[in-house]
Enzyme design. Structure first.
Site, PDB file in Angstrom:
ATOM      1  N   SER A 181       0.812  -1.227   0.000  1.00  0.00           N
ATOM      2  CA  SER A 181       0.000   0.000   0.000  1.00  0.00           C
ATOM      3  C   SER A 181       0.840   1.270   0.000  1.00  0.00           C
ATOM      4  O   SER A 181       1.852   1.369   0.680  1.00  0.00           O
ATOM      5  CB  SER A 181      -0.915   0.017   1.224  1.00  0.00           C
ATOM      6  OG  SER A 181      -1.600   1.253   1.266  1.00  0.00           O
ATOM      7  N   LYS A 202     -13.543  -4.457   3.903  1.00  0.00           N
ATOM      8  CA  LYS A 202     -14.478  -3.327   3.749  1.00  0.00           C
ATOM      9  C   LYS A 202     -15.897  -3.660   4.214  1.00  0.00           C
ATOM     10  O   LYS A 202     -16.618  -2.776   4.668  1.00  0.00           O
ATOM     11  CB  LYS A 202     -14.496  -2.841   2.298  1.00  0.00           C
ATOM     12  CG  LYS A 202     -13.193  -2.135   1.919  1.00  0.00           C
ATOM     13  CD  LYS A 202     -13.221  -1.569   0.524  1.00  0.00           C
ATOM     14  CE  LYS A 202     -11.862  -0.969   0.191  1.00  0.00           C
ATOM     15  NZ  LYS A 202     -11.843  -0.255  -1.068  1.00  0.00           N
ATOM     16  N   ASN A 259     -20.863  -7.248 -16.466  1.00  0.00           N
ATOM     17  CA  ASN A 259     -20.189  -8.149 -15.539  1.00  0.00           C
ATOM     18  C   ASN A 259     -20.219  -9.572 -16.058  1.00  0.00           C
ATOM     19  O   ASN A 259     -21.150  -9.969 -16.762  1.00  0.00           O
ATOM     20  CB  ASN A 259     -20.860  -8.093 -14.157  1.00  0.00           C
ATOM     21  CG  ASN A 259     -20.011  -8.774 -13.095  1.00  0.00           C
ATOM     22  OD1 ASN A 259     -18.800  -8.534 -13.025  1.00  0.00           O
ATOM     23  ND2 ASN A 259     -20.612  -9.623 -12.278  1.00  0.00           N
ATOM     24  N   GLY A 288     -17.716  -4.976  -5.057  1.00  0.00           N
ATOM     25  CA  GLY A 288     -17.708  -3.810  -4.176  1.00  0.00           C
ATOM     26  C   GLY A 288     -17.181  -2.559  -4.854  1.00  0.00           C
ATOM     27  O   GLY A 288     -17.711  -1.460  -4.656  1.00  0.00           O
ATOM     28  N   ALA A 289     -16.141  -2.698  -5.664  1.00  0.00           N
ATOM     29  CA  ALA A 289     -15.519  -1.527  -6.281  1.00  0.00           C
ATOM     30  C   ALA A 289     -16.479  -0.856  -7.265  1.00  0.00           C
ATOM     31  O   ALA A 289     -16.624   0.370  -7.289  1.00  0.00           O
ATOM     32  CB  ALA A 289     -14.224  -1.927  -6.976  1.00  0.00           C
ATOM     33  N   ASP A 313     -14.298   6.074  -1.785  1.00  0.00           N
ATOM     34  CA  ASP A 313     -13.638   5.510  -2.966  1.00  0.00           C
ATOM     35  C   ASP A 313     -14.252   6.050  -4.261  1.00  0.00           C
ATOM     36  O   ASP A 313     -13.540   6.471  -5.179  1.00  0.00           O
ATOM     37  CB  ASP A 313     -13.775   3.979  -2.973  1.00  0.00           C
ATOM     38  CG  ASP A 313     -12.769   3.310  -2.044  1.00  0.00           C
ATOM     39  OD1 ASP A 313     -11.724   3.901  -1.770  1.00  0.00           O
ATOM     40  OD2 ASP A 313     -13.053   2.183  -1.600  1.00  0.00           O
ATOM     41  N   ALA A 329     -19.109  -5.947 -11.024  1.00  0.00           N
ATOM     42  CA  ALA A 329     -20.302  -5.715 -10.211  1.00  0.00           C
ATOM     43  C   ALA A 329     -20.027  -6.097  -8.756  1.00  0.00           C
ATOM     44  O   ALA A 329     -20.934  -6.454  -8.024  1.00  0.00           O
ATOM     45  CB  ALA A 329     -21.483  -6.505 -10.762  1.00  0.00           C
TER      46      ALA A 329
HETATM   47  P1  ATR Z   1     -14.017  -5.850  -5.443  1.00  0.00           P
HETATM   48  O1  ATR Z   1     -14.294  -5.467  -4.050  1.00  0.00           O
HETATM   49  O2  ATR Z   1     -12.615  -5.632  -5.896  1.00  0.00           O
HETATM   50  O3  ATR Z   1     -15.016  -5.299  -6.399  1.00  0.00           O
HETATM   51  P2  ATR Z   1     -15.396  -8.363  -5.536  1.00  0.00           P
HETATM   52  O4  ATR Z   1     -16.530  -7.778  -4.802  1.00  0.00           O
HETATM   53  O5  ATR Z   1     -14.896  -9.728  -5.184  1.00  0.00           O
HETATM   54  O6  ATR Z   1     -14.113  -7.454  -5.469  1.00  0.00           O
HETATM   55  O7  ATR Z   1     -15.774  -8.333  -7.106  1.00  0.00           O
HETATM   56  C1  ATR Z   1     -14.877  -8.756  -8.080  1.00  0.00           C
HETATM   57  C2  ATR Z   1     -15.424  -8.368  -9.448  1.00  0.00           C
HETATM   58  O8  ATR Z   1     -14.449  -8.652 -10.435  1.00  0.00           O
HETATM   59  C3  ATR Z   1     -16.670  -9.122  -9.863  1.00  0.00           C
HETATM   60  O9  ATR Z   1     -17.452  -8.294 -10.676  1.00  0.00           O
HETATM   61  C4  ATR Z   1     -16.085 -10.294 -10.672  1.00  0.00           C
HETATM   62  O10 ATR Z   1     -16.961 -10.846 -11.604  1.00  0.00           O
HETATM   63  P3  ATR Z   1     -18.037 -11.980 -11.149  1.00  0.00           P
HETATM   64  O11 ATR Z   1     -19.147 -11.242 -10.486  1.00  0.00           O
HETATM   65  O12 ATR Z   1     -18.440 -12.627 -12.412  1.00  0.00           O
HETATM   66  O13 ATR Z   1     -17.303 -12.884 -10.220  1.00  0.00           O
HETATM   67  C5  ATR Z   1     -14.997  -9.565 -11.390  1.00  0.00           C
HETATM   68  N1  ATR Z   1     -13.907 -10.438 -11.876  1.00  0.00           N
HETATM   69  C6  ATR Z   1     -12.926 -11.015 -11.146  1.00  0.00           C
HETATM   70  N2  ATR Z   1     -12.090 -11.711 -11.938  1.00  0.00           N
HETATM   71  C7  ATR Z   1     -12.548 -11.569 -13.220  1.00  0.00           C
HETATM   72  C8  ATR Z   1     -12.119 -12.035 -14.505  1.00  0.00           C
HETATM   73  N3  ATR Z   1     -11.042 -12.805 -14.640  1.00  0.00           N
HETATM   74  N4  ATR Z   1     -12.841 -11.649 -15.584  1.00  0.00           N
HETATM   75  C9  ATR Z   1     -13.927 -10.871 -15.463  1.00  0.00           C
HETATM   76  N5  ATR Z   1     -14.382 -10.407 -14.276  1.00  0.00           N
HETATM   77  C10 ATR Z   1     -13.712 -10.742 -13.171  1.00  0.00           C
END
Ligand code: ATR
Length: 273
Positions: free
Chosen positions: A15, A66, A151, A130-131, A102, A128
């Site tokens: 970080s 978070k 997504n 948290g971010a 954020d 879709a």
């Molecule tokens: P964050 O807090 O970083 O948003 P999260 O809540 O775990 O983490 O969400 C991860 C997001 O990245 C989700 O939208 C996930 O898609 P899915 O809902 O289909 O799981 C997406 N994601 C992670 N790896 C991916 C990949 N290789 N290709 C496309 N989407 C991905």
């Protein structure tokens, strides 16, 4: 003793938040410290309690805590409620106050630092989780012409669109037609780049005027940014500016003084390629 703040996460070694807040404290003459605390999985509440007991004044929360920070809060800002997650904490009168800046940081970086106002623009958000969820309200408040959500797991995007439909023109992506017209801004809010992968999106979403924005920072030219560049997007950015802007917002909340962000941006930005 100076006022103590901390970042809670796992991992936290990578970080830039401690360096960022040290810069802000120096620039504004605030007597404070900011450390990184790596809590074990499931150990967030305990680490937070120990830090408060030791006199901590507040801090930030990053992955994977978070949602646990959301659950630990005595008071949640409307932004944190909307995002369903917390990234900034302030301890006051024996209570844990919680916010999520954020999305606001992302919006400021895009609109001010990168000079790409969102009003009237077409925006595509990938992801879709948290971010993505944190970005939706601040982005819709900026008045885009259209905000499209894509997504991998469609049902998750559907649920998010339903949640914020009343706030503005948000729509679920139609994958079959998505590449037909370039977007002004494409934000990768998936966690794919953390695994060296890229979300599956048509090249046609990028055009010469597109800003391709990777939420992660410090990873150089991620597979998503490389696709954007190859597909003709001339403006690329990673999330370091979002980090700096959300940090300044939290700092202002804690200390009552708003640091400038230009120096930190220049110090922390790493060339993408
Ligand atoms: P964050 O807090 O970083 O948003 P999260 O809540 O775990 O983490 O969400 C991860 C997001 O990245 C989700 O939208 C996930 O898609 P899915 O809902 O289909 O799981 C997406 N994601 C992670 N790896 C991916 C990949 N290789 N290709 C496309 N989407 C991905």
């Amino acid at each position: 003793m100076s006022d103590r703040y901390a970042l809670f996460g796992n991992p936290v070694k990578q970080s830039k938040s401690p360096a960022l807040h040290a810069m802000f404290a120096r620039a504004t003459g605030q007597d404070m410290s900011y450390e990184a605390i790596e809590a074990p999985p499931g150990g967030f509440a305990e680490a937070l309690a120990a830090f408060r007991a030791a006199g901590g004044r507040g801090g930030n929360v990053t992955a994977p805590f978070k949602l646990e920070a959301f659950a630990a809060a005595d008071w949640l800002s409307p932004r944190a409620e909307s995002a369903g997650a917390v990234n900034t904490l302030k301890f006051e009168d024996g209570r844990i106050l919680a916010d999520n800046v954020d999305g606001l940081g992302l919006r400021r970086d895009v609109e001010i630092n990168l000079a790409r106002p969102l009003a009237g623009r077409r925006v595509l958000i990938l992801g879709a989780g948290g971010a993505a969820r944190g970005a939706l309200q601040p982005f819709l408040e900026a008045g885009p012409a259209e905000l499209v959500l894509l997504n991998r797991t469609v049902a998750k995007a559907e649920a998010l669109v339903e949640r914020v439909r009343a706030l503005g023109p948000i729509a679920l992506a139609d994958r079959a037609r998505l590449g037909e017209q370039a977007f002004d801004i494409v934000v990768n809010a998936t966690s794919a780049s953390l695994f060296g992968q890229r979300p599956d999106v048509a090249d046609g979403v990028f055009g010469p005027e597109t800003l391709a924005y990777e939420l992660a920072y410090g990873k150089g030219l991620t597979p998503f940014l490389a696709q954007g560049r190859a597909a003709g997007a001339r403006q690329l950015a990673d999330g370091v500016g979002m980090l700096v802007e959300q940090g300044a917002e939290g700092f202002a909340w804690w200390r009552g003084v708003r640091p400038g962000t230009a120096e930190a941006l220049a110090a922390l930005r790493v060339p993408l390629a």
